[in-house]
Design an enzyme around this catalytic site. Structure first.
Site, PDB file in Angstrom:
ATOM      1  N   GLY A   1       0.928  -1.083   0.222  1.00  0.00           N
ATOM      2  CA  GLY A   1      -0.216   0.232   0.247  1.00  0.00           C
ATOM      3  C   GLY A   1       0.734   1.082  -0.247  1.00  0.00           C
ATOM      4  O   GLY A   1       0.276   2.112   0.487  1.00  0.00           O
ATOM      5  N   THR A   2       2.120   1.181  -0.867  1.00  0.00           N
ATOM      6  CA  THR A   2       2.539   2.158  -0.775  1.00  0.00           C
ATOM      7  C   THR A   2       2.474   3.762  -1.402  1.00  0.00           C
ATOM      8  O   THR A   2       2.262   4.440  -1.109  1.00  0.00           O
ATOM      9  CB  THR A   2       4.143   2.270  -0.478  1.00  0.00           C
ATOM     10  OG1 THR A   2       4.284   1.611  -2.266  1.00  0.00           O
ATOM     11  CG2 THR A   2       5.075   1.494  -0.023  1.00  0.00           C
TER      12      THR A   2
ATOM     13  N   MET B   1      -3.807  -6.861  -7.303  1.00  0.00           N
ATOM     14  CA  MET B   1      -3.725  -8.467  -7.919  1.00  0.00           C
ATOM     15  C   MET B   1      -4.357  -8.785  -8.725  1.00  0.00           C
ATOM     16  O   MET B   1      -3.999 -10.139  -8.711  1.00  0.00           O
ATOM     17  CB  MET B   1      -2.144  -8.167  -7.498  1.00  0.00           C
ATOM     18  CG  MET B   1      -0.649  -8.176  -6.555  1.00  0.00           C
ATOM     19  SD  MET B   1      -0.243  -7.313  -8.579  1.00  0.00           S
ATOM     20  CE  MET B   1       1.050  -6.512  -7.286  1.00  0.00           C
TER      21      MET B   1
ATOM     22  N   ILE C   1      -6.516  -9.220 -11.546  1.00  0.00           N
ATOM     23  CA  ILE C   1      -7.674  -8.311 -13.135  1.00  0.00           C
ATOM     24  C   ILE C   1      -8.989  -8.513 -13.047  1.00  0.00           C
ATOM     25  O   ILE C   1      -9.839  -9.855 -12.813  1.00  0.00           O
ATOM     26  CB  ILE C   1      -6.788  -9.800 -14.175  1.00  0.00           C
ATOM     27  CG1 ILE C   1      -5.640  -9.635 -13.898  1.00  0.00           C
ATOM     28  CG2 ILE C   1      -7.551  -9.019 -15.316  1.00  0.00           C
ATOM     29  CD1 ILE C   1      -4.297 -10.473 -15.200  1.00  0.00           C
TER      30      ILE C   1
ATOM     31  N   ASN D   1      -5.619   3.444 -12.640  1.00  0.00           N
ATOM     32  CA  ASN D   1      -4.761   2.200 -12.345  1.00  0.00           C
ATOM     33  C   ASN D   1      -2.815   2.226 -12.597  1.00  0.00           C
ATOM     34  O   ASN D   1      -2.951   3.564 -12.910  1.00  0.00           O
ATOM     35  CB  ASN D   1      -4.363   0.756 -12.779  1.00  0.00           C
ATOM     36  CG  ASN D   1      -3.604  -0.403 -12.476  1.00  0.00           C
ATOM     37  OD1 ASN D   1      -3.509  -0.723 -11.139  1.00  0.00           O
ATOM     38  ND2 ASN D   1      -2.645  -1.180 -13.613  1.00  0.00           N
TER      39      ASN D   1
ATOM     40  N   HIS E   1       0.809   1.027 -12.985  1.00  0.00           N
ATOM     41  CA  HIS E   1       2.045   0.131 -13.302  1.00  0.00           C
ATOM     42  C   HIS E   1       3.194   0.395 -13.598  1.00  0.00           C
ATOM     43  O   HIS E   1       3.379   1.221 -13.552  1.00  0.00           O
ATOM     44  CB  HIS E   1       1.206  -0.224 -15.126  1.00  0.00           C
ATOM     45  CG  HIS E   1       2.230  -1.319 -15.700  1.00  0.00           C
ATOM     46  ND1 HIS E   1       1.654  -2.428 -15.107  1.00  0.00           N
ATOM     47  CD2 HIS E   1       3.205  -1.979 -15.703  1.00  0.00           C
ATOM     48  CE1 HIS E   1       2.645  -4.374 -15.815  1.00  0.00           C
ATOM     49  NE2 HIS E   1       3.544  -3.097 -16.321  1.00  0.00           N
TER      50      HIS E   1
HETATM   51  C1  GAR Z   1       3.401  -1.035  -7.526  1.00  0.00           C
HETATM   52  O1  GAR Z   1       4.586  -1.481  -7.715  1.00  0.00           O
HETATM   53  C2  GAR Z   1       2.560  -1.304  -8.308  1.00  0.00           C
HETATM   54  O2  GAR Z   1       2.901  -0.148  -9.421  1.00  0.00           O
HETATM   55  C3  GAR Z   1       2.535  -2.404  -8.815  1.00  0.00           C
HETATM   56  O3  GAR Z   1       2.821  -4.041  -7.817  1.00  0.00           O
HETATM   57  C4  GAR Z   1       3.029  -1.871  -6.954  1.00  0.00           C
HETATM   58  C5  GAR Z   1       2.319  -2.543  -5.519  1.00  0.00           C
HETATM   59  O4  GAR Z   1       3.505  -1.953  -4.127  1.00  0.00           O
HETATM   60  N1  GAR Z   1       1.234  -3.019  -9.703  1.00  0.00           N
HETATM   61  C6  GAR Z   1       1.341  -3.754 -10.816  1.00  0.00           C
HETATM   62  O5  GAR Z   1       2.038  -4.466 -10.501  1.00  0.00           O
HETATM   63  C7  GAR Z   1      -0.041  -4.147 -11.365  1.00  0.00           C
HETATM   64  N2  GAR Z   1      -0.049  -4.773 -12.561  1.00  0.00           N
HETATM   65  P1  GAR Z   1       2.530  -0.851  -3.288  1.00  0.00           P
HETATM   66  O6  GAR Z   1       1.271  -1.715  -2.286  1.00  0.00           O
HETATM   67  O7  GAR Z   1       3.522  -0.295  -1.921  1.00  0.00           O
HETATM   68  O8  GAR Z   1       1.996   0.078  -3.925  1.00  0.00           O
END
Ligand code: GAR
Length: 206
Positions: free
Chosen positions: A12-13, A90, A92, A107, A109
């Site tokens: 969740g950053t 995560m 789809i 979203n 990416h």
């Molecule tokens: C982030 O790097 C985001 O871009 C990626 O997962 C991470 C989640 O980090 N998302 C994907 O790969 C979606 N296809 P977070 O939970 O710390 O925000």
């Protein structure tokens, strides 16, 4: 005031970056509800720390994808949510969810779409693929979500240099710090100001 519903699966950053940017001021939005696809996701702790309503809705608890998506959509509609933010989500999503929030789901990416995206490209796998390809520049993309995975209209992108000694982990961290946590709050601000216009699949910023 734009009411945001966030979907999360992990740390969740990105959610935190949006919460911090809203706290700083200048973004006419609030995060009203956070839904995790998994129990124990640290993103839920971030929601709790801010007193934001939060819950877990797991796909495996439903008979099929349609029922799961209808339940998710109902949760957000019952709370009058205007914008859905996928923040490290995560799962789809298919038409049963996407059609309920047309042009209102965004979203992030961790690559420069159309590189290193689509099914199977998520989290660290994206950075592993970038390193394997030997690209010297990667980055992050915020886009609207459509039925095709990672293919919706692009809102913002930011490039990040790849270093010769990068590992997937060091590259992931740099992409987050230099790109994701910068452009995601910026995209939310643009949406909240009604400045995003989509014509023929292309976003123009008014
Ligand atoms: C982030 O790097 C985001 O871009 C990626 O997962 C991470 C989640 O980090 N998302 C994907 O790969 C979606 N296809 P977070 O939970 O710390 O925000």
């Amino acid at each position: 005031m734009v009411k945001i519903g966030a979907l999360v699966s992990g740390g969740g950053t990105n959610l935190q970056a949006i919460l911090d940017a809203i706290d700083k001021g200048g973004i006419n939005a609030e995060v009203r509800a956070v839904v995790s696809s998994k129990e124990g996701a640290y993103a839920l702790e971030r929601a709790k720390a801010k007193g934001i309503e939060n819950t877990v809705i797991r796909k495996k608890d439903f008979e099929n994808a349609g029922d799961y998506e209808k339940a998710l959509a109902k949760y957000f509609k019952d709370r009058d949510i205007d914008l859905i933010v996928l923040a490290g989500f995560m799962v789809i999503l298919g038409p049963d969810f996407i059609n309920e929030f047309e042009n209102r789901i965004i979203n992030i990416h961790p690559a420069l779409i159309p590189s290193f995206c689509g099914e199977g490209y998520y989290g660290l796998h994206v950075h592993e693929a970038a390193l394997k390809a030997g690209v010297k520049v990667t980055g992050a993309t915020v886009h609207f979500v459509t039925a095709e995975c990672d293919a919706g209209p692009i809102i913002l992108q930011k490039a990040v240099d790849v270093m010769d000694d990068d590992t997937p982990e060091t590259l992931q961290r740099r992409v987050m710090e230099q790109a994701e946590w910068v452009i995601y709050p910026e995209a939310v601000k643009l949406f909240a100001e009604g400045r995003l216009e989509i014509t023929d699949g292309i976003v123009k910023r008014r």
